[in-house]
Design a protein around this motif. Structure first.
Motif, PDB file in Angstrom:
ATOM      1  N   VAL A 232      -2.023   0.770  -4.571  1.00  0.00           N
ATOM      2  CA  VAL A 232      -1.467   0.305  -4.658  1.00  0.00           C
ATOM      3  C   VAL A 232      -0.321  -0.763  -5.292  1.00  0.00           C
ATOM      4  O   VAL A 232      -0.314  -0.878  -6.660  1.00  0.00           O
ATOM      5  CB  VAL A 232      -2.072  -1.303  -4.348  1.00  0.00           C
ATOM      6  CG1 VAL A 232      -2.920  -1.568  -2.688  1.00  0.00           C
ATOM      7  CG2 VAL A 232      -3.176  -1.911  -5.165  1.00  0.00           C
TER       8      VAL A 232
ATOM      9  N   LEU B 112      -3.484  -4.333   4.311  1.00  0.00           N
ATOM     10  CA  LEU B 112      -4.045  -4.588   3.323  1.00  0.00           C
ATOM     11  C   LEU B 112      -4.708  -6.210   4.093  1.00  0.00           C
ATOM     12  O   LEU B 112      -3.713  -6.659   4.944  1.00  0.00           O
ATOM     13  CB  LEU B 112      -3.140  -4.628   1.794  1.00  0.00           C
ATOM     14  CG  LEU B 112      -3.022  -3.373   1.414  1.00  0.00           C
ATOM     15  CD1 LEU B 112      -1.930  -3.995   0.488  1.00  0.00           C
ATOM     16  CD2 LEU B 112      -3.795  -2.696   0.520  1.00  0.00           C
TER      17      LEU B 112
ATOM     18  N   ALA C 135       0.904  -1.386  -0.100  1.00  0.00           N
ATOM     19  CA  ALA C 135      -0.154  -0.188  -0.112  1.00  0.00           C
ATOM     20  C   ALA C 135       0.419   1.306  -0.624  1.00  0.00           C
ATOM     21  O   ALA C 135       1.557   1.223   0.476  1.00  0.00           O
ATOM     22  CB  ALA C 135      -0.981  -0.154   1.739  1.00  0.00           C
TER      23      ALA C 135
END
Length: 366
Positions: free
Chosen positions: A255, A280, A248
């Motif tokens: 991303v 994430l 991230a």
């Protein structure tokens, strides 16, 4: 009466002043498509510490055990800890890692769950304040970044460490090690424990990165060596279904898929998101679930000063990181503020927040 001295560090004061100025001129947030989970399908569930009886606040990160249907919760009150350190209090508040059955959270008749404490206050050097966590079902252990504090010359210094704990609560003593000063998340893999660091430097030296969103943060290896340094505020880590690393980049609102390169990792693919991604997780279908912050300015004012609420949004990419869908969207943060992590498992979406209390639990209608 003498005015109270502002004990915030200089970088923090400058950052907050800039954030306040930008917030005044900020425009309305972007419009996104309909969310897969509506407000009517979601409810807040309080987590209760079994020892203190208090409600748990600050569920920064989550990890899921699919074999045993359990959720691991990394939580501590970050505002309270930072305030105590700034005021040079005698002790810094601690938190813990908790475990709760998914079935208990999914019970629609329940609005509070007593969570088993896996590791709590006093069980790690410098105190227990878990940040990013990762679970390995094969070894049945959790690795987490512990935001430990040490008192040096009457001043509390943050000294992050990487710690391990078995999923039965056994602390693996002697294997902890220092983490980068800006360590954010961890991931367990064949190459050992990988760590994201959200700034290349700390203190005053990090100020240019904060002001200009410089791409100097990234990924460190098990030995601390920097393997990738091309992200603006590297944050959550996950593993894609094809084995690629997904990082991230909060300040880039994207991303990044990373592939192995000579001596480290290189950027292979980038997917823009409707907000700055935080933690994430990977869903069962291979998609990457990201809690994103639509307004980093509102997040900063909320997180640092406790001003208002911050929006919460959760998105999910496809397995190839080519497209995404909106899972949850609370543009005012009125129902759940500043979500920092989300997990979708067995038809249930669960969100945690570094500032709000408990968890938000959503299930689609059958």
């Amino acid at each position: 009466m003498r005015a109270r001295k502002d004990r915030r560090g200089r970088p923090e004061r400058i950052f907050l002043a800039l954030a306040a100025g930008l917030a005044a001129a900020a425009c309305a947030g972007e419009t996104v498509g309909p969310a897969a989970y509506s407000f009517e399908q979601c409810r807040r569930v309080a987590l209760i510490d079994p020892h203190s009886g208090a409600a748990v606040r600050g569920a920064e990160d989550l990890a899921f055990d699919p074999v045993r249907g359990r959720l691991f919760v990394s939580a501590y009150d970050r505002r309270a800890a930072e305030r105590a350190a700034r005021k040079r209090a005698f002790a810094i508040p601690e938190g813990g890692i908790y475990v709760v059955p998914l079935a208990a959270l999914d019970d629609p008749s329940t609005d509070r769950v007593v969570a088993e404490r896996l590791i709590g206050p006093g069980e790690a050097a410098g105190g227990v304040r878990p940040h990013g966590i990762a679970y390995d079902a094969d070894s049945r252990e959790l690795v987490f970044i512990n935001r430990a504090y040490q008192r040096i010359n009457h001043i509390w210094r943050l000294q992050p460490r990487i710690e391990r704990v078995g999923d039965d609560g056994t602390v693996f003593m002697g294997v902890g090690r220092e983490a980068p000063c800006s360590a954010n998340d961890v991931l367990i893999g064949p190459e050992g424990v990988l760590t994201s660091f959200d700034r290349a430097a700390c203190g005053l030296q990090a100020l240019p990165e904060d002001l200009f969103a410089l791409r100097r943060s990234g990924l460190a290896g098990a030995d601390g060596a920097r393997l990738f340094e091309g992200a603006a505020f590297a944050n959550g880590l996950a593993r894609a279904r094809d084995g690629a690393l997904v990082l991230a980049a909060t300040r880039e609102r994207a991303v990044l898929a990373l592939e192995k390169d000579t001596g480290g990792y290189a950027l292979a693919h980038r997917l823009a998101l409707p907000g700055g991604p935080d933690n994430l997780t990977r869903a069962a279908d291979g998609g990457i679930v990201a809690a994103v912050h639509p307004s980093l300015i509102k997040l900063a004012l909320h997180r640092k000063l406790g001003l208002g609420a911050a929006p919460s949004r959760v998105v999910k990419t496809d397995a190839g990181l080519e497209s995404l869908e909106i899972l949850y969207d609370d543009p005012k943060g009125a129902r759940f503020s500043a979500a920092t992590v989300a997990i979708e498992a067995q038809g249930v979406l669960i969100m945690g927040s570094a500032t709000d209390a408990g968890l938000m639990v959503c299930r689609k209608a059958d």
